[in-house]
Scaffold this motif. Structure first.
Motif, PDB file in Angstrom:
ATOM      1  N   GLY A 167       0.819  -1.213   0.000  1.00  0.00           N
ATOM      2  CA  GLY A 167       0.000   0.000   0.000  1.00  0.00           C
ATOM      3  C   GLY A 167       0.848   1.257   0.000  1.00  0.00           C
ATOM      4  O   GLY A 167       1.960   1.281   0.519  1.00  0.00           O
ATOM      5  N   ASP A 168       0.299   2.285  -0.598  1.00  0.00           N
ATOM      6  CA  ASP A 168       0.974   3.580  -0.686  1.00  0.00           C
ATOM      7  C   ASP A 168      -0.049   4.663  -0.375  1.00  0.00           C
ATOM      8  O   ASP A 168      -1.256   4.437  -0.472  1.00  0.00           O
ATOM      9  CB  ASP A 168       1.530   3.766  -2.102  1.00  0.00           C
ATOM     10  CG  ASP A 168       2.536   4.899  -2.202  1.00  0.00           C
ATOM     11  OD1 ASP A 168       2.851   5.525  -1.171  1.00  0.00           O
ATOM     12  OD2 ASP A 168       3.013   5.157  -3.326  1.00  0.00           O
ATOM     13  N   VAL A 169       0.437   5.807   0.000  1.00  0.00           N
ATOM     14  CA  VAL A 169      -0.434   6.958   0.242  1.00  0.00           C
ATOM     15  C   VAL A 169      -0.691   7.639  -1.097  1.00  0.00           C
ATOM     16  O   VAL A 169       0.252   7.970  -1.825  1.00  0.00           O
ATOM     17  CB  VAL A 169       0.215   7.937   1.246  1.00  0.00           C
ATOM     18  CG1 VAL A 169      -0.617   9.205   1.366  1.00  0.00           C
ATOM     19  CG2 VAL A 169       0.383   7.268   2.596  1.00  0.00           C
ATOM     20  N   THR A 170      -1.954   7.827  -1.415  1.00  0.00           N
ATOM     21  CA  THR A 170      -2.295   8.441  -2.705  1.00  0.00           C
ATOM     22  C   THR A 170      -3.225   9.644  -2.554  1.00  0.00           C
ATOM     23  O   THR A 170      -3.592  10.270  -3.549  1.00  0.00           O
ATOM     24  CB  THR A 170      -2.976   7.410  -3.628  1.00  0.00           C
ATOM     25  OG1 THR A 170      -4.149   6.924  -2.987  1.00  0.00           O
ATOM     26  CG2 THR A 170      -2.037   6.259  -3.959  1.00  0.00           C
ATOM     27  N   ASP A 171      -3.610   9.947  -1.324  1.00  0.00           N
ATOM     28  CA  ASP A 171      -4.584  11.021  -1.133  1.00  0.00           C
ATOM     29  C   ASP A 171      -4.051  12.162  -0.261  1.00  0.00           C
ATOM     30  O   ASP A 171      -4.776  12.740   0.554  1.00  0.00           O
ATOM     31  CB  ASP A 171      -5.890  10.466  -0.558  1.00  0.00           C
ATOM     32  CG  ASP A 171      -5.709   9.872   0.838  1.00  0.00           C
ATOM     33  OD1 ASP A 171      -4.548   9.666   1.274  1.00  0.00           O
ATOM     34  OD2 ASP A 171      -6.726   9.612   1.499  1.00  0.00           O
ATOM     35  N   GLU A 172      -2.773  12.518  -0.445  1.00  0.00           N
ATOM     36  CA  GLU A 172      -2.199  13.632   0.315  1.00  0.00           C
ATOM     37  C   GLU A 172      -2.987  14.913   0.011  1.00  0.00           C
ATOM     38  O   GLU A 172      -3.305  15.195  -1.136  1.00  0.00           O
ATOM     39  CB  GLU A 172      -0.729  13.857  -0.083  1.00  0.00           C
ATOM     40  CG  GLU A 172       0.193  12.718   0.248  1.00  0.00           C
ATOM     41  CD  GLU A 172       0.450  11.760  -0.914  1.00  0.00           C
ATOM     42  OE1 GLU A 172       1.470  11.054  -0.863  1.00  0.00           O
ATOM     43  OE2 GLU A 172      -0.359  11.702  -1.854  1.00  0.00           O
ATOM     44  N   ALA A 173      -3.290  15.666   1.072  1.00  0.00           N
ATOM     45  CA  ALA A 173      -4.048  16.906   0.890  1.00  0.00           C
ATOM     46  C   ALA A 173      -3.614  17.928   1.936  1.00  0.00           C
ATOM     47  O   ALA A 173      -3.225  17.578   3.050  1.00  0.00           O
ATOM     48  CB  ALA A 173      -5.545  16.644   1.018  1.00  0.00           C
ATOM     49  N   ASP A 174      -3.677  19.207   1.550  1.00  0.00           N
ATOM     50  CA  ASP A 174      -3.330  20.293   2.466  1.00  0.00           C
ATOM     51  C   ASP A 174      -4.073  21.543   2.024  1.00  0.00           C
ATOM     52  O   ASP A 174      -4.417  21.695   0.844  1.00  0.00           O
ATOM     53  CB  ASP A 174      -1.809  20.531   2.454  1.00  0.00           C
ATOM     54  CG  ASP A 174      -1.371  21.524   3.508  1.00  0.00           C
ATOM     55  OD1 ASP A 174      -1.553  21.229   4.704  1.00  0.00           O
ATOM     56  OD2 ASP A 174      -0.858  22.590   3.139  1.00  0.00           O
ATOM     57  N   ASN A 175      -4.287  22.432   2.961  1.00  0.00           N
ATOM     58  CA  ASN A 175      -5.021  23.649   2.650  1.00  0.00           C
ATOM     59  C   ASN A 175      -4.182  24.656   1.843  1.00  0.00           C
ATOM     60  O   ASN A 175      -4.742  25.531   1.181  1.00  0.00           O
ATOM     61  CB  ASN A 175      -5.540  24.309   3.930  1.00  0.00           C
ATOM     62  CG  ASN A 175      -4.432  24.694   4.883  1.00  0.00           C
ATOM     63  OD1 ASN A 175      -3.365  24.078   4.898  1.00  0.00           O
ATOM     64  ND2 ASN A 175      -4.682  25.706   5.703  1.00  0.00           N
ATOM     65  N   CYS A 176      -2.867  24.547   1.862  1.00  0.00           N
ATOM     66  CA  CYS A 176      -2.028  25.514   1.156  1.00  0.00           C
ATOM     67  C   CYS A 176      -1.010  24.881   0.204  1.00  0.00           C
ATOM     68  O   CYS A 176      -0.611  25.505  -0.776  1.00  0.00           O
ATOM     69  CB  CYS A 176      -1.255  26.373   2.163  1.00  0.00           C
ATOM     70  SG  CYS A 176      -2.321  27.387   3.227  1.00  0.00           S
ATOM     71  N   ASP A 177      -0.550  23.694   0.501  1.00  0.00           N
ATOM     72  CA  ASP A 177       0.528  23.054  -0.265  1.00  0.00           C
ATOM     73  C   ASP A 177      -0.072  21.964  -1.154  1.00  0.00           C
ATOM     74  O   ASP A 177      -0.776  21.084  -0.684  1.00  0.00           O
ATOM     75  CB  ASP A 177       1.541  22.452   0.731  1.00  0.00           C
ATOM     76  CG  ASP A 177       2.793  21.933   0.066  1.00  0.00           C
ATOM     77  OD1 ASP A 177       2.837  21.858  -1.172  1.00  0.00           O
ATOM     78  OD2 ASP A 177       3.738  21.589   0.800  1.00  0.00           O
ATOM     79  N   ASN A 178       0.224  22.036  -2.443  1.00  0.00           N
ATOM     80  CA  ASN A 178      -0.313  21.013  -3.341  1.00  0.00           C
ATOM     81  C   ASN A 178       0.790  20.149  -3.969  1.00  0.00           C
ATOM     82  O   ASN A 178       0.561  19.474  -4.967  1.00  0.00           O
ATOM     83  CB  ASN A 178      -1.209  21.631  -4.421  1.00  0.00           C
ATOM     84  CG  ASN A 178      -0.465  22.640  -5.277  1.00  0.00           C
ATOM     85  OD1 ASN A 178       0.744  22.795  -5.163  1.00  0.00           O
ATOM     86  ND2 ASN A 178      -1.207  23.333  -6.125  1.00  0.00           N
ATOM     87  N   THR A 179       1.973  20.171  -3.387  1.00  0.00           N
ATOM     88  CA  THR A 179       3.091  19.352  -3.890  1.00  0.00           C
ATOM     89  C   THR A 179       3.558  18.394  -2.801  1.00  0.00           C
ATOM     90  O   THR A 179       4.753  18.252  -2.548  1.00  0.00           O
ATOM     91  CB  THR A 179       4.257  20.242  -4.346  1.00  0.00           C
ATOM     92  OG1 THR A 179       4.711  21.017  -3.228  1.00  0.00           O
ATOM     93  CG2 THR A 179       3.847  21.144  -5.498  1.00  0.00           C
ATOM     94  N   LEU A 180       2.632  17.708  -2.161  1.00  0.00           N
ATOM     95  CA  LEU A 180       2.956  16.839  -1.031  1.00  0.00           C
ATOM     96  C   LEU A 180       3.276  15.421  -1.486  1.00  0.00           C
ATOM     97  O   LEU A 180       2.689  14.916  -2.442  1.00  0.00           O
ATOM     98  CB  LEU A 180       1.768  16.780  -0.068  1.00  0.00           C
ATOM     99  CG  LEU A 180       1.361  18.099   0.588  1.00  0.00           C
ATOM    100  CD1 LEU A 180       0.025  17.931   1.285  1.00  0.00           C
ATOM    101  CD2 LEU A 180       2.430  18.524   1.568  1.00  0.00           C
ATOM    102  N   GLU A 181       4.166  14.786  -0.746  1.00  0.00           N
ATOM    103  CA  GLU A 181       4.473  13.367  -0.975  1.00  0.00           C
ATOM    104  C   GLU A 181       4.784  12.734   0.382  1.00  0.00           C
ATOM    105  O   GLU A 181       5.761  13.122   1.046  1.00  0.00           O
ATOM    106  CB  GLU A 181       5.660  13.203  -1.916  1.00  0.00           C
ATOM    107  CG  GLU A 181       6.013  11.766  -2.245  1.00  0.00           C
ATOM    108  CD  GLU A 181       4.914  11.021  -2.998  1.00  0.00           C
ATOM    109  OE1 GLU A 181       4.746   9.812  -2.735  1.00  0.00           O
ATOM    110  OE2 GLU A 181       4.220  11.631  -3.833  1.00  0.00           O
ATOM    111  N   ALA A 182       3.961  11.789   0.785  1.00  0.00           N
ATOM    112  CA  ALA A 182       4.185  11.095   2.057  1.00  0.00           C
ATOM    113  C   ALA A 182       5.429  10.206   1.946  1.00  0.00           C
ATOM    114  O   ALA A 182       5.690   9.613   0.897  1.00  0.00           O
ATOM    115  CB  ALA A 182       2.967  10.259   2.425  1.00  0.00           C
TER     116      ALA A 182
END
Length: 171
Positions: A29-44
């Motif tokens: 499994g991998d994280v595919t639903d990273e979300a943030d109110n200001c940053d849209n370039t997230l990678e867990a």
């Protein structure tokens, strides 16, 4: 200012077999639903801590997933990956050899003992397993010369059962 931590869904806890690669994210499994109110370039990202299991081929990985946004707001979640070995060794391609011992020979016990030892060595060399590679000392038999001696006569037979056991007790 941004004081809101990012969000994501941690992969579900999973149990895999010891021959499977726990670093294969298509499996674990991998994280595919990273979300943030200001940053849209997230990678867990993740780090692993491994604890021994109940036998040599088993373990428990505590995978700590971390997601940090540009303002250092961090979310951390944990996934548990259990690695197990519940598959018995395979001896389907192995051969043990039958033998005949003359009950009146003076060295019949020596011959029978050597026959049993040779069959054990053959199984140790031939057995395969999904996780173990060395079966030295892991083959047993119920051979007992005294059982052979009791059926010795004009003709008598005994059956000897061999057991091959892997490091996790599967046989």
């Amino acid at each position: 200012q941004d004081t809101t931590a990012p969000t994501f869904t941690v992969p579900t806890d999973i149990t895999i077999n010891c021959e499977q690669d726990p670093n294969d994210l298509t499996l674990t499994g991998d994280v595919t639903d990273e979300a943030d109110n200001c940053d849209n370039t997230l990678e867990a990202t993740f780090t692993d801590s491994t604890a021994n299991g109940t036998c040599a081929n088993e373990s428990v990985i505590t995978r700590t997933w971390t997601l940090t946004d540009d303002c250092n707001n961090t979310t951390t979640l944990v996934q548990t990956i259990t690695i197990q070995d519940n598959t018995a060794p395979d001896v389907s391609t192995c051969n043990v050899v039958d033998t005949a011992v003359d009950c009146t020979a003076t060295d019949n016990e020596t011959i029978a003992d050597q026959w049993n030892a040779d069959n054990i060595a053959a199984l140790e060399a031939c057995a395969t397993d999904n996780c173990d590679t060395d079966f030295s000392g892991q083959v047993t038999s119920d051979y007992d010369y005294n059982n052979l001696n009791t059926v010795c006569g004009p003709c008598g037979n005994i059956t000897v059962n061999y057991t091959v056991t892997d490091d996790c007790g599967n046989s």
